[in-house]
Write a protein that holds these residues in place. Structure first.
Motif, PDB file in Angstrom:
ATOM      1  N   UNK A   1       0.843  -1.197   0.000  1.00  0.00           N
ATOM      2  CA  UNK A   1       0.000   0.000   0.000  1.00  0.00           C
ATOM      3  C   UNK A   1       0.879   1.248   0.000  1.00  0.00           C
ATOM      4  N   UNK A   2       0.423   2.269  -0.717  1.00  0.00           N
ATOM      5  CA  UNK A   2       1.122   3.555  -0.676  1.00  0.00           C
ATOM      6  C   UNK A   2       1.121   4.102   0.750  1.00  0.00           C
ATOM      7  N   UNK A   3       2.151   4.838   1.075  1.00  0.00           N
ATOM      8  CA  UNK A   3       2.158   5.533   2.368  1.00  0.00           C
ATOM      9  C   UNK A   3       0.974   6.478   2.463  1.00  0.00           C
ATOM     10  N   UNK A   4       0.660   7.135   1.348  1.00  0.00           N
ATOM     11  CA  UNK A   4      -0.424   8.118   1.322  1.00  0.00           C
ATOM     12  C   UNK A   4      -1.795   7.480   1.492  1.00  0.00           C
ATOM     13  N   UNK A   5      -1.898   6.180   1.212  1.00  0.00           N
ATOM     14  CA  UNK A   5      -3.177   5.480   1.385  1.00  0.00           C
ATOM     15  C   UNK A   5      -3.325   4.904   2.788  1.00  0.00           C
ATOM     16  N   UNK A   6      -2.217   4.508   3.390  1.00  0.00           N
ATOM     17  CA  UNK A   6      -2.277   3.913   4.726  1.00  0.00           C
ATOM     18  C   UNK A   6      -2.294   4.959   5.832  1.00  0.00           C
ATOM     19  N   UNK A   7      -1.620   6.065   5.605  1.00  0.00           N
ATOM     20  CA  UNK A   7      -1.610   7.152   6.586  1.00  0.00           C
ATOM     21  C   UNK A   7      -1.941   8.461   5.877  1.00  0.00           C
ATOM     22  N   UNK A   8      -3.155   8.586   5.396  1.00  0.00           N
ATOM     23  CA  UNK A   8      -3.526   9.764   4.612  1.00  0.00           C
ATOM     24  C   UNK A   8      -3.799  10.992   5.472  1.00  0.00           C
ATOM     25  N   UNK A   9      -3.640  12.140   4.863  1.00  0.00           N
ATOM     26  CA  UNK A   9      -4.073  13.391   5.489  1.00  0.00           C
ATOM     27  C   UNK A   9      -5.559  13.534   5.185  1.00  0.00           C
ATOM     28  N   UNK A  10      -6.326  13.948   6.142  1.00  0.00           N
ATOM     29  CA  UNK A  10      -7.769  14.064   5.921  1.00  0.00           C
ATOM     30  C   UNK A  10      -8.095  15.126   4.881  1.00  0.00           C
ATOM     31  N   UNK A  11      -7.282  16.203   4.853  1.00  0.00           N
ATOM     32  CA  UNK A  11      -7.480  17.282   3.890  1.00  0.00           C
ATOM     33  C   UNK A  11      -6.148  17.646   3.241  1.00  0.00           C
ATOM     34  N   UNK A  12      -6.183  17.905   1.931  1.00  0.00           N
ATOM     35  CA  UNK A  12      -4.982  18.306   1.200  1.00  0.00           C
ATOM     36  C   UNK A  12      -5.315  19.513   0.335  1.00  0.00           C
ATOM     37  N   UNK A  13      -4.507  20.546   0.448  1.00  0.00           N
ATOM     38  CA  UNK A  13      -4.711  21.743  -0.365  1.00  0.00           C
ATOM     39  C   UNK A  13      -4.316  21.490  -1.808  1.00  0.00           C
ATOM     40  N   UNK A  14      -5.162  21.911  -2.737  1.00  0.00           N
ATOM     41  CA  UNK A  14      -4.829  21.806  -4.155  1.00  0.00           C
ATOM     42  C   UNK A  14      -3.604  22.676  -4.409  1.00  0.00           C
ATOM     43  N   UNK A  15      -2.520  22.114  -4.961  1.00  0.00           N
ATOM     44  CA  UNK A  15      -1.285  22.892  -5.145  1.00  0.00           C
ATOM     45  C   UNK A  15      -1.403  24.049  -6.124  1.00  0.00           C
ATOM     46  N   UNK A  16      -2.441  24.040  -6.974  1.00  0.00           N
ATOM     47  CA  UNK A  16      -2.572  25.091  -7.977  1.00  0.00           C
ATOM     48  C   UNK A  16      -3.828  25.942  -7.785  1.00  0.00           C
TER      49      UNK A  16
END
Length: 244
Positions: free
Chosen positions: A44-59
């Motif tokens: 599993x991706x690290x981002x899938x197993x320990x995800x941030x609940x919210x992520x700012x759109x970079x653009x």
């Protein structure tokens, strides 16, 4: 880390081969959460197993992505790579347009070295045709994010970067190389030359003044390339063309 549907522990470790994440179904490299029992072959991706609940759109300062484990976005296309959403994902909170993205796609690095001395920057659209797939947009529905050179002439879709790395990693088992990005650096000059040849083949009869201007621009672009590739003979030739 343990899984509710799996009795073994999952540990964060380096993986020496490409894998498909069991959470989102997308390709992954290097670090992953994998089962302590190698015979299980689960990653599993690290981002899938320990995800941030919210992520700012970079653009976009007005767009925020929210993490979902359900199938709310299943069947939709990823805003970043253009591939289908199959499992864990992020969905934006915008009311006027809905964007979806794989967890791993939102974790791409902001820069990418395509060639020695040439650093490409991550942008939300490709301003020119991708050097790998030769298309500007991934599809009619998705533009796709891309790594773009400072001059804006050269770019690679992030999805194409992943495809190239995957191909190189498969070959690495045979040739012993370990750098997954090496293939892109090796292919970059050939990709640029291919695009130049295709552009020449499509030229039509134009106004002489416009042709002269285009030739000057092409020479200037060639100068940039020869500087990057360290080709002194090419620089001398370009200088003669430009000032001749």
């Amino acid at each position: 880390m343990s899984q509710c549907s799996h009795n073994h522990n999952f540990l964060l470790k380096s993986v020496k081969h490409p894998y498909f994440c069991q959470r989102c179904g997308q390709l992954g490299f290097r670090m992953s959460y994998s089962c302590e029992k190698s015979e299980c072959n689960l990653f599993s991706h690290k981002e899938c197993e320990k995800p941030k609940s919210l992520v700012q759109h970079p653009f976009s300062t007005k767009c925020v992505f929210k993490f979902y484990t359900n199938i709310s976005g299943k069947g939709c296309l990823c805003h970043v790579c253009g591939k289908s959403i199959q499992g864990y994902h992020y969905g934006c909170s915008c009311n006027f347009v809905k964007r979806y993205a794989h967890s791993s796609c939102l974790a791409y690095q902001p820069t990418f070295e395509a060639f020695d001395g040439l650093t490409m920057n991550l942008q939300k659209v490709a301003p020119a045709k991708c050097l790998h797939c030769m298309n500007e947009n991934l599809s009619s529905k998705v533009d796709g994010w891309a790594y773009v050179s400072p001059c804006g002439l050269y770019c690679y879709h992030v999805s194409c970067v992943m495809d190239i790395i995957n191909e190189n990693w498969k070959k690495a088992f045979m040739n012993g190389t370990s750098d997954p990005f090496q293939t892109i650096r090796e292919r970059f000059p050939a990709h640029v030359n291919r695009r130049k040849k295709m552009a020449k083949g499509k030229r039509k009869v134009r106004d002489p003044k416009k042709v002269a201007t285009a030739q000057k621009l092409a020479t200037a672009f060639s100068v940039i390339f020869n500087v990057l590739t360290g080709n002194p003979q090419g620089l001398v030739s370009d200088a003669e063309k430009f000032f001749g």
